[in-house]
Design an enzyme around this catalytic site. Structure first.
Site, PDB file in Angstrom:
ATOM      1  N   HIS A  75       0.822  -1.210   0.000  1.00 56.95           N
ATOM      2  CA  HIS A  75       0.000   0.000   0.000  1.00 56.95           C
ATOM      3  C   HIS A  75       0.861   1.267   0.000  1.00 56.95           C
ATOM      4  O   HIS A  75       0.352   2.337   0.287  1.00 56.95           O
ATOM      5  CB  HIS A  75      -0.898   0.010   1.239  1.00 56.95           C
ATOM      6  CG  HIS A  75      -1.951  -1.057   1.205  1.00 56.95           C
ATOM      7  ND1 HIS A  75      -2.446  -1.656   2.331  1.00 56.95           N
ATOM      8  CD2 HIS A  75      -2.589  -1.644   0.173  1.00 56.95           C
ATOM      9  CE1 HIS A  75      -3.354  -2.559   2.000  1.00 56.95           C
ATOM     10  NE2 HIS A  75      -3.455  -2.579   0.688  1.00 56.95           N
ATOM     11  N   HIS A  76       2.157   1.115  -0.299  1.00 59.65           N
ATOM     12  CA  HIS A  76       3.009   2.316  -0.238  1.00 59.65           C
ATOM     13  C   HIS A  76       2.603   3.342  -1.282  1.00 59.65           C
ATOM     14  O   HIS A  76       2.884   4.521  -1.150  1.00 59.65           O
ATOM     15  CB  HIS A  76       4.493   1.956  -0.392  1.00 59.65           C
ATOM     16  CG  HIS A  76       4.904   1.634  -1.788  1.00 59.65           C
ATOM     17  ND1 HIS A  76       4.487   0.484  -2.437  1.00 59.65           N
ATOM     18  CD2 HIS A  76       5.660   2.315  -2.678  1.00 59.65           C
ATOM     19  CE1 HIS A  76       4.994   0.484  -3.658  1.00 59.65           C
ATOM     20  NE2 HIS A  76       5.702   1.575  -3.834  1.00 59.65           N
ATOM     21  N   ARG A  77       1.926   2.854  -2.320  1.00 59.76           N
ATOM     22  CA  ARG A  77       1.323   3.759  -3.311  1.00 59.76           C
ATOM     23  C   ARG A  77      -0.061   3.215  -3.607  1.00 59.76           C
ATOM     24  O   ARG A  77      -0.242   1.993  -3.704  1.00 59.76           O
ATOM     25  CB  ARG A  77       2.145   3.778  -4.590  1.00 59.76           C
ATOM     26  CG  ARG A  77       3.450   4.522  -4.413  1.00 59.76           C
ATOM     27  CD  ARG A  77       3.804   5.235  -5.681  1.00 59.76           C
ATOM     28  NE  ARG A  77       5.004   6.030  -5.487  1.00 59.76           N
ATOM     29  CZ  ARG A  77       5.362   6.999  -6.306  1.00 59.76           C
ATOM     30  NH1 ARG A  77       4.635   7.296  -7.353  1.00 59.76           N
ATOM     31  NH2 ARG A  77       6.449   7.695  -6.084  1.00 59.76           N
ATOM     32  N   LYS A 111      -2.538  -2.450  -7.842  1.00 64.16           N
ATOM     33  CA  LYS A 111      -2.831  -2.779  -9.242  1.00 64.16           C
ATOM     34  C   LYS A 111      -2.338  -4.175  -9.579  1.00 64.16           C
ATOM     35  O   LYS A 111      -1.252  -4.573  -9.168  1.00 64.16           O
ATOM     36  CB  LYS A 111      -2.085  -1.763 -10.125  1.00 64.16           C
ATOM     37  CG  LYS A 111      -2.416  -1.845 -11.580  1.00 64.16           C
ATOM     38  CD  LYS A 111      -3.609  -1.013 -11.932  1.00 64.16           C
ATOM     39  CE  LYS A 111      -4.108  -1.273 -13.331  1.00 64.16           C
ATOM     40  NZ  LYS A 111      -4.865  -2.534 -13.454  1.00 64.16           N
ATOM     41  N   LYS A 146       7.371  -4.648 -10.243  1.00 66.13           N
ATOM     42  CA  LYS A 146       7.170  -4.292 -11.648  1.00 66.13           C
ATOM     43  C   LYS A 146       6.769  -2.817 -11.787  1.00 66.13           C
ATOM     44  O   LYS A 146       7.343  -2.073 -12.574  1.00 66.13           O
ATOM     45  CB  LYS A 146       6.040  -5.180 -12.183  1.00 66.13           C
ATOM     46  CG  LYS A 146       5.929  -5.289 -13.656  1.00 66.13           C
ATOM     47  CD  LYS A 146       4.716  -6.142 -14.061  1.00 66.13           C
ATOM     48  CE  LYS A 146       4.813  -7.586 -13.619  1.00 66.13           C
ATOM     49  NZ  LYS A 146       3.760  -8.428 -14.236  1.00 66.13           N
ATOM     50  N   LYS A 201      -2.870  -8.768  -6.865  1.00 66.45           N
ATOM     51  CA  LYS A 201      -3.257  -9.803  -7.837  1.00 66.45           C
ATOM     52  C   LYS A 201      -4.465 -10.544  -7.291  1.00 66.45           C
ATOM     53  O   LYS A 201      -4.590 -10.756  -6.085  1.00 66.45           O
ATOM     54  CB  LYS A 201      -2.103 -10.787  -8.050  1.00 66.45           C
ATOM     55  CG  LYS A 201      -2.288 -11.725  -9.223  1.00 66.45           C
ATOM     56  CD  LYS A 201      -2.158 -11.027 -10.567  1.00 66.45           C
ATOM     57  CE  LYS A 201      -0.885 -11.246 -11.235  1.00 66.45           C
ATOM     58  NZ  LYS A 201      -0.502 -10.596 -12.405  1.00 66.45           N
ATOM     59  N   SER A 252      -2.010  -0.147 -18.772  1.00 64.64           N
ATOM     60  CA  SER A 252      -3.128  -0.062 -17.821  1.00 64.64           C
ATOM     61  C   SER A 252      -3.101   1.288 -17.102  1.00 64.64           C
ATOM     62  O   SER A 252      -4.142   1.901 -16.850  1.00 64.64           O
ATOM     63  CB  SER A 252      -3.021  -1.160 -16.759  1.00 64.64           C
ATOM     64  OG  SER A 252      -3.588  -2.360 -17.220  1.00 64.64           O
TER      65      SER A 252
END
Ligand code: GLU
Length: 471
Positions: free
Chosen positions: A62-64, A68, A92, A104, A362
């Site tokens: 959750h650092h950003r 995704k 990635k 994921k 994405s």
């Protein structure tokens, strides 16, 4: 084969690379840990039966935000696998400067066993569960396609989300990889394959890299073997063949593998497979190999695993005869077998860099959704008019006219797909240079995977520092 699990394999690679950094242990522990996993079993009525379906969503970091990553439909899905894949997404995203944490999802079904209607039911129910637990949203967690899913499933996810969250202005950004007609972006479907092409092209144009493996520079005429003709494998093959001039000498799929010395035309092979009961076997001019793994052992320049994880293991690594492995799939090489590959001098281009084209585009799709406008809408005509004036001036000054075809090429203003490809190429080239710099200036690092990890870890630890969590 008695190897460690996929997650342990990812973490072992992490530890190996982390030892080359000066990042404090506490931060490394924080980066490595999976922040949240939602595990659920829900019933779905299939005909006269009730199927209890197991599903997951792992948010690694959750650092950003948002987090995704794709959603996978496969019988092999389990908690270990989604956690490993979510962790890879974090690294990635950092490598390609996509400002997301990794996630994921997985639904433990064989999607080919269900009808379209049943898959829709399962997808909508899974989405409802994610909504209920606040595990989806344009600023929370944004799924995308992965193995066994595509734009169709993403459209169902969006529609379910909008049904529950009517009035949310940025709702379209709750999922990416949507059909272009439903808030998707042109060029997303081919993005992972196109990214693989740009990444391998960069590597092959690096003289030091080619000298290391004893190959000439340039992609042209390189002998390539591809494992998997799913979305990633197909587009990788098509684009590398058309734009890179490579020669595909072997292809492996579920039903078996084939070899053809003078090259397999991927477009024809895809058509052939459709008309041949979903089988590549018997493709005109090809030889059928002993089994589906045999193509991996062919003598070639580049081997591209584009299927699932754990394909190159301690059982077959010593048999490989390629010079380069381009990891289009996530985790195709086990951590233990990597040492064998290194001792054979095989250069591995790691997944967390090479297949990042999907998440990069994405990110563009998500930005498009938040901006509520297609890329190119503002500047296309302006640019085109400016080029036309330029061409007219050159014609006036030179007294010569160019052909209509040349004029069309020179005066073309960028469409969305042109901008997407340009952004993707820029990203893949730039990230390659970052990784290559670490690899080529720090010999102790030894592998491109270590170098890629180091690039990722330094960026993520900086993010933590910027958040004020650590000095
Ligand atoms: N499933 C893809 C991957 O593994 C794409 C993820 C995304 O676009 O969010 O990178």
């Amino acid at each position: 084969m008695s190897e460690i699990s996929f997650l342990d394999s990812v973490n072992r690679n992490f530890d190996r690379a982390a030892s080359f950094t000066k990042i404090p242990k506490g931060i490394l522990e924080m980066i490595k840990a999976c922040n949240a996993v939602y595990e659920i079993q829900f019933p779905v009525r299939i005909g006269s039966e009730v199927h209890v379906i197991k599903a997951f969503r792992a948010q690694h970091s959750h650092h950003r935000l948002p987090t995704k990553g794709g959603i996978r439909y496969s019988k092999m899905v389990n908690k270990d696998e989604v956690e490993a894949l979510a962790a890879l997404m974090t690294y990635k995203c950092a490598i390609v400067d996509v400002p997301f944490g990794g996630a994921k999802g997985g639904v433990a079904i064989n999607p080919w066993q269900y009808t379209e209607e049943q898959l829709e039911k399962i997808t909508r129910r899974y989405t409802t569960e994610l909504i209920r637990k606040n595990f989806i949203g344009p600023g929370i967690d944004v799924p995308a396609p992965d193995y066994g899913t595509g734009s169709r499933e993403m459209a169902w996810i969006l529609d379910t989300y909008v049904t529950f969250k009517g009035g949310e202005i940025d709702a379209a950004g709750c999922v990416t990889g949507k059909p272009v007609s439903q808030n998707g972006i042109s060029g997303r479907t081919e993005a992972t394959g196109r990214g693989v092409f740009y990444g391998l092209r960069e590597l092959c144009e690096t003289p030091d890299a080619m000298a290391k493996v004893g190959l000439t520079t340039g992609l042209k005429n390189k002998k390539v073997v591809i494992q998997g003709l799913g979305n990633v494998g197909q587009h990788t093959g098509l684009i590398m063949q058309k734009e890179g001039g490579i020669k595909v000498i072997g292809v492996a799929e579920y039903e078996g593998s084939i070899y053809k010395e003078d090259g397999i035309d991927i477009e024809s092979l895809i058509e052939f497979r459709k008309s041949n009961n979903n089988s590549i076997l018997g493709f005109p001019g090809s030889t059928t190999l002993s089994d589906r793994m045999a193509a991996l052992e062919l003598e070639c320049d580049i081997l591209i695993p584009a299927a699932l994880e754990n394909q190159i293991t301690i059982d077959n690594a010593h048999k490989l005869k390629c010079k380069i492995i381009g990891e289009a799939a996530n985790g195709p090489i086990t951590a233990e077998s990597e040492e064998i590959l290194a001792s054979k001098g095989i250069l591995v281009v790691p997944d967390m860099y090479l297949n990042a084209g999907g998440v990069t585009v994405s990110y563009f799709e998500w930005l498009k959704n938040l901006s509520h406008m297609r890329f190119g809408r503002m500047e296309k005509r302006f640019d085109s008019n400016a080029y036309q004036r330029l061409v007219a001036t050159v014609e006036d000054l030179s007294g010569k006219k160019i052909s209509d075809t040349e004029r069309a090429v020179l005066t073309h203003g960028a469409d969305e797909v042109d901008l997407v490809r340009s952004g993707l190429e820029e990203t893949m080239v730039n990230s390659f240079q970052q990784i290559w710099k670490v690899y080529s200036t720090r010999p102790e690092v030894q592998t491109l995977r270590n170098a890629a990890f180091i690039v990722a870890l330094e960026k993520i630890s900086n993010d933590y520092a910027n958040l004020g969590i650590f000095p």
